[in-house]
Design a protein around this motif. Structure first.
Motif, PDB file in Angstrom:
ATOM      1  N   THR A   1       0.850  -1.190   0.000  1.00  0.00           N
ATOM      2  CA  THR A   1       0.000   0.000   0.000  1.00  0.00           C
ATOM      3  C   THR A   1       0.887   1.242   0.000  1.00  0.00           C
ATOM      4  OG1 THR A   1      -1.551  -1.250   1.314  1.00  0.00           O
ATOM      5  CG2 THR A   1      -1.904   1.117   1.210  1.00  0.00           C
ATOM      6  N   ALA A   2       0.613   2.144  -0.914  1.00  0.00           N
ATOM      7  CA  ALA A   2       1.426   3.357  -1.005  1.00  0.00           C
ATOM      8  C   ALA A   2       1.261   4.190   0.267  1.00  0.00           C
ATOM      9  CB  ALA A   2       0.990   4.160  -2.214  1.00  0.00           C
ATOM     10  N   GLU A   3       2.309   4.929   0.638  1.00  0.00           N
ATOM     11  CA  GLU A   3       2.245   5.769   1.834  1.00  0.00           C
ATOM     12  C   GLU A   3       1.234   6.894   1.625  1.00  0.00           C
ATOM     13  OE1 GLU A   3       3.635   5.315   4.797  1.00  0.00           O
ATOM     14  OE2 GLU A   3       4.450   3.450   4.012  1.00  0.00           O
ATOM     15  N   VAL A   4       0.343   7.059   2.549  1.00  0.00           N
ATOM     16  CA  VAL A   4      -0.646   8.148   2.486  1.00  0.00           C
ATOM     17  C   VAL A   4      -0.664   8.856   3.833  1.00  0.00           C
ATOM     18  CG1 VAL A   4      -2.212   7.350   0.664  1.00  0.00           C
ATOM     19  CG2 VAL A   4      -2.393   6.383   2.935  1.00  0.00           C
ATOM     20  N   ALA A   5      -1.327  10.011   3.853  1.00  0.00           N
ATOM     21  CA  ALA A   5      -1.322  10.820   5.076  1.00  0.00           C
ATOM     22  C   ALA A   5      -2.029  10.122   6.225  1.00  0.00           C
ATOM     23  CB  ALA A   5      -2.014  12.145   4.772  1.00  0.00           C
ATOM     24  N   ILE A   6      -1.536  10.376   7.432  1.00  0.00           N
ATOM     25  CA  ILE A   6      -2.136   9.793   8.630  1.00  0.00           C
ATOM     26  C   ILE A   6      -3.418  10.559   8.957  1.00  0.00           C
ATOM     27  CG2 ILE A   6      -1.794   9.382  11.103  1.00  0.00           C
ATOM     28  CD1 ILE A   6       1.257   9.346  10.490  1.00  0.00           C
ATOM     29  N   ASP A   7      -4.490   9.827   9.191  1.00  0.00           N
ATOM     30  CA  ASP A   7      -5.756  10.442   9.593  1.00  0.00           C
ATOM     31  C   ASP A   7      -5.709  10.645  11.116  1.00  0.00           C
ATOM     32  OD1 ASP A   7      -8.311  11.142  10.245  1.00  0.00           O
ATOM     33  OD2 ASP A   7      -9.285   9.401   9.333  1.00  0.00           O
ATOM     34  N   ARG A   8      -5.180  11.792  11.520  1.00  0.00           N
ATOM     35  CA  ARG A   8      -4.962  12.026  12.958  1.00  0.00           C
ATOM     36  C   ARG A   8      -6.269  12.167  13.744  1.00  0.00           C
ATOM     37  NH1 ARG A   8       0.263  12.107  13.656  1.00  0.00           N
ATOM     38  NH2 ARG A   8       1.589  12.837  11.964  1.00  0.00           N
ATOM     39  N   VAL A   9      -7.280  12.744  13.099  1.00  0.00           N
ATOM     40  CA  VAL A   9      -8.568  12.913  13.800  1.00  0.00           C
ATOM     41  C   VAL A   9      -9.188  11.544  14.095  1.00  0.00           C
ATOM     42  CG1 VAL A   9     -10.885  13.912  13.634  1.00  0.00           C
ATOM     43  CG2 VAL A   9      -8.922  15.157  12.699  1.00  0.00           C
ATOM     44  N   GLY A  10      -9.192  10.678  13.069  1.00  0.00           N
ATOM     45  CA  GLY A  10      -9.745   9.335  13.239  1.00  0.00           C
ATOM     46  C   GLY A  10      -8.971   8.533  14.261  1.00  0.00           C
ATOM     47  N   LEU A  11      -7.635   8.675  14.209  1.00  0.00           N
ATOM     48  CA  LEU A  11      -6.777   7.938  15.134  1.00  0.00           C
ATOM     49  C   LEU A  11      -7.007   8.397  16.574  1.00  0.00           C
ATOM     50  CD1 LEU A  11      -4.566   5.794  15.265  1.00  0.00           C
ATOM     51  CD2 LEU A  11      -2.872   7.575  14.915  1.00  0.00           C
ATOM     52  N   LYS A  12      -7.181   9.696  16.744  1.00  0.00           N
ATOM     53  CA  LYS A  12      -7.409  10.248  18.086  1.00  0.00           C
ATOM     54  C   LYS A  12      -8.724   9.710  18.670  1.00  0.00           C
ATOM     55  CE  LYS A  12      -7.155  14.672  20.462  1.00  0.00           C
ATOM     56  NZ  LYS A  12      -7.217  16.127  20.332  1.00  0.00           N
ATOM     57  N   LYS A  13      -9.740   9.644  17.819  1.00  0.00           N
ATOM     58  CA  LYS A  13     -11.048   9.140  18.239  1.00  0.00           C
ATOM     59  C   LYS A  13     -10.946   7.665  18.653  1.00  0.00           C
ATOM     60  CE  LYS A  13     -15.720   9.384  16.441  1.00  0.00           C
ATOM     61  NZ  LYS A  13     -16.517   9.470  15.220  1.00  0.00           N
ATOM     62  N   ALA A  14     -10.229   6.896  17.825  1.00  0.00           N
ATOM     63  CA  ALA A  14     -10.049   5.461  18.127  1.00  0.00           C
ATOM     64  C   ALA A  14      -9.253   5.279  19.415  1.00  0.00           C
ATOM     65  CB  ALA A  14      -9.336   4.776  16.961  1.00  0.00           C
ATOM     66  N   LYS A  15      -8.242   6.133  19.591  1.00  0.00           N
ATOM     67  CA  LYS A  15      -7.404   6.071  20.804  1.00  0.00           C
ATOM     68  C   LYS A  15      -8.259   6.302  22.039  1.00  0.00           C
ATOM     69  CE  LYS A  15      -3.019   8.095  19.686  1.00  0.00           C
ATOM     70  NZ  LYS A  15      -2.233   9.301  19.893  1.00  0.00           N
ATOM     71  N   ARG A  16      -9.123   7.310  21.960  1.00  0.00           N
ATOM     72  CA  ARG A  16      -9.971   7.654  23.100  1.00  0.00           C
ATOM     73  C   ARG A  16     -10.880   6.472  23.452  1.00  0.00           C
ATOM     74  NH1 ARG A  16     -12.957  12.067  21.365  1.00  0.00           N
ATOM     75  NH2 ARG A  16     -11.077  13.314  21.326  1.00  0.00           N
ATOM     76  N   LYS A  17     -11.432   5.831  22.427  1.00  0.00           N
ATOM     77  CA  LYS A  17     -12.313   4.676  22.636  1.00  0.00           C
ATOM     78  C   LYS A  17     -11.530   3.529  23.301  1.00  0.00           C
ATOM     79  CE  LYS A  17     -15.635   1.914  20.063  1.00  0.00           C
ATOM     80  NZ  LYS A  17     -16.016   1.395  18.768  1.00  0.00           N
ATOM     81  N   GLY A  18     -10.327   3.290  22.819  1.00  0.00           N
ATOM     82  CA  GLY A  18      -9.485   2.232  23.401  1.00  0.00           C
ATOM     83  C   GLY A  18      -9.108   2.542  24.834  1.00  0.00           C
ATOM     84  N   PHE A  19      -8.842   3.816  25.107  1.00  0.00           N
ATOM     85  CA  PHE A  19      -8.460   4.248  26.449  1.00  0.00           C
ATOM     86  C   PHE A  19      -9.613   4.016  27.432  1.00  0.00           C
ATOM     87  CE2 PHE A  19      -7.748   7.647  29.669  1.00  0.00           C
ATOM     88  CZ  PHE A  19      -6.519   7.204  30.134  1.00  0.00           C
ATOM     89  N   VAL A  20     -10.822   4.356  26.992  1.00  0.00           N
ATOM     90  CA  VAL A  20     -12.006   4.147  27.845  1.00  0.00           C
ATOM     91  C   VAL A  20     -12.177   2.656  28.147  1.00  0.00           C
ATOM     92  CG1 VAL A  20     -14.550   4.283  27.886  1.00  0.00           C
ATOM     93  CG2 VAL A  20     -13.218   6.235  27.085  1.00  0.00           C
ATOM     94  N   GLY A  21     -12.008   1.825  27.119  1.00  0.00           N
ATOM     95  CA  GLY A  21     -12.102   0.370  27.310  1.00  0.00           C
ATOM     96  C   GLY A  21     -11.047  -0.130  28.278  1.00  0.00           C
ATOM     97  N   ALA A  22      -9.829   0.401  28.139  1.00  0.00           N
ATOM     98  CA  ALA A  22      -8.717  -0.011  29.008  1.00  0.00           C
ATOM     99  C   ALA A  22      -8.989   0.331  30.460  1.00  0.00           C
ATOM    100  CB  ALA A  22      -7.427   0.669  28.543  1.00  0.00           C
ATOM    101  N   ILE A  23      -9.505   1.542  30.690  1.00  0.00           N
ATOM    102  CA  ILE A  23      -9.810   1.975  32.065  1.00  0.00           C
ATOM    103  C   ILE A  23     -10.872   1.062  32.686  1.00  0.00           C
ATOM    104  CG2 ILE A  23     -10.864   3.848  33.443  1.00  0.00           C
ATOM    105  CD1 ILE A  23      -8.089   4.630  32.612  1.00  0.00           C
ATOM    106  N   TRP A  24     -11.920   0.777  31.898  1.00  0.00           N
ATOM    107  CA  TRP A  24     -12.987  -0.097  32.405  1.00  0.00           C
ATOM    108  C   TRP A  24     -12.454  -1.481  32.746  1.00  0.00           C
ATOM    109  CZ3 TRP A  24     -17.310   0.820  34.657  1.00  0.00           C
ATOM    110  CH2 TRP A  24     -18.041   1.968  34.350  1.00  0.00           C
ATOM    111  N   LEU A  25     -11.627  -2.011  31.857  1.00  0.00           N
ATOM    112  CA  LEU A  25     -11.075  -3.353  32.098  1.00  0.00           C
ATOM    113  C   LEU A  25     -10.207  -3.372  33.355  1.00  0.00           C
ATOM    114  CD1 LEU A  25     -10.052  -4.743  28.581  1.00  0.00           C
ATOM    115  CD2 LEU A  25     -11.854  -5.568  30.075  1.00  0.00           C
ATOM    116  N   ALA A  26      -9.388  -2.323  33.521  1.00  0.00           N
ATOM    117  CA  ALA A  26      -8.502  -2.254  34.693  1.00  0.00           C
ATOM    118  C   ALA A  26      -9.327  -2.168  35.973  1.00  0.00           C
ATOM    119  CB  ALA A  26      -7.581  -1.041  34.567  1.00  0.00           C
ATOM    120  N   VAL A  27     -10.330  -1.291  35.973  1.00  0.00           N
ATOM    121  CA  VAL A  27     -11.166  -1.106  37.169  1.00  0.00           C
ATOM    122  C   VAL A  27     -11.910  -2.401  37.508  1.00  0.00           C
ATOM    123  CG1 VAL A  27     -13.205   0.112  38.059  1.00  0.00           C
ATOM    124  CG2 VAL A  27     -11.406   1.398  36.908  1.00  0.00           C
TER     125      VAL A  27
END
Lengths: 77, 190
Positions: free
Chosen positions: A3-29
């Motif tokens: 796959t050719a190099e294309v620009a990073i979708d930072r907005v989408g990545l940030k949203k996904a990160k936030r979702k993963g972070f929330v899941g991680a906190i819940w799992l830890a608690v």
């Protein structure tokens, strides 16, 4: 095929990160509370029943947030 | 002839492919649930909720935390490649593999302790070795899959348009985590 190099979708990545972070906190608690309940009820007959909701909640977090199970019926992903 | 052409077109439709692949993987995961379910029910059938006092609770909690963390880094690896951040994808995949190896190290230690206190010849020991062994086999195959996607990702494969390889392996890794969420309380807490 590569796959050719294309620009990073930072907005989408940030949203996904936030979702993963929330899941991680819940799992830890839930894991810590589950362990705490185990020690609090170590000699009780009700220990298993008390722990089941934590197990089910953790399983659902993994299925929903990490495995995107709702994508199967088109609600996610 | 017309039906055959329509059928071929149907399968060539790229929009169809990810959904079909995803459904196929879910069916595989569903079938795996029966396998784990049989092993879990065998534990309750043979020994109920009996647990030996020698179980190493601290080690079990530690490796549970490591496996849950590895699932989060696997999720981040998948999200990174989906949004074209190849560098983070590589970093998170390496972190996932590393944590998977730590988990396996903990499992080896657990099994060593188990042979001393509750060997496979005992009722609890047989359930313990069956469940831990079955799960460890899945962890090893998951690590194998993660290593393959890491290698392919390093060579430039995958991106926002084509990340099924990563999604499939990561989903399998999450299933390994999900199975442990049920096995851990079955053997250590209930």
């Amino acid at each position: 095929m590569t796959t050719a190099e294309v620009a990073i979708d930072r907005v989408g990545l940030k949203k996904a990160k936030r979702k993963g972070f929330v899941g991680a906190i819940w799992l830890a608690v839930l894991t810590l509370v589950e362990f705490g309940v185990y020690f609090a009820l170590i000699h009780s007959d009700y220990r298993t029943i008390a722990l089941i909701p934590f197990v089910l909640a953790k399983a659902w977090i993994i299925l929903d947030i990490f495995m995107h199970i709702r994508a199967l019926w088109g609600e996610d992903h | 002839m017309v039906a055959e052409t329509a059928h071929a077109e149907y399968h060539q439709d790229m929009a169809f492919q990810p959904r079909a692949r995803r459904l196929g993987l879910w069916m595989f995961i569903f079938s795996e649930c029966f396998l784990f379910g049989a092993f879990l029910s065998a534990r309750y059938f043979t020994t109920g909720t009996f647990r030996p006092d020698e179980l190493n609770q601290e080690l079990a909690l530690l490796i549970t935390a490591v496996l849950l963390l590895s699932s989060i880094s696997a999720y981040m690896a998948e999200a990174s490649i989906k949004f074209n951040d190849r560098r983070r994808f590589m970093l998170f995949t390496i972190a996932t593999i590393f944590m998977g190896l730590i988990f396996m190290g903990g499992v080896v230690l657990e099994l060593y302790e188990a042979t001393l206190h509750y060997p496979p010849s005992t009722p609890f020991g047989s359930s313990y070795f069956m469940l831990i062994g079955l799960h460890a086999f899945h962890v090893v195959t998951g690590l194998f899959g993660l290593t393959i996607v890491l290698y392919l990702g390093r060579k430039g494969h995958f991106g926002s348009e084509d990340n099924w390889g990563v999604e499939g392996v990561v989903k399998y890794w999450h299933f390994v985590d999900l199975a442990w969420v049920l096995i851990y309380p079955t053997l250590y807490l209930f």
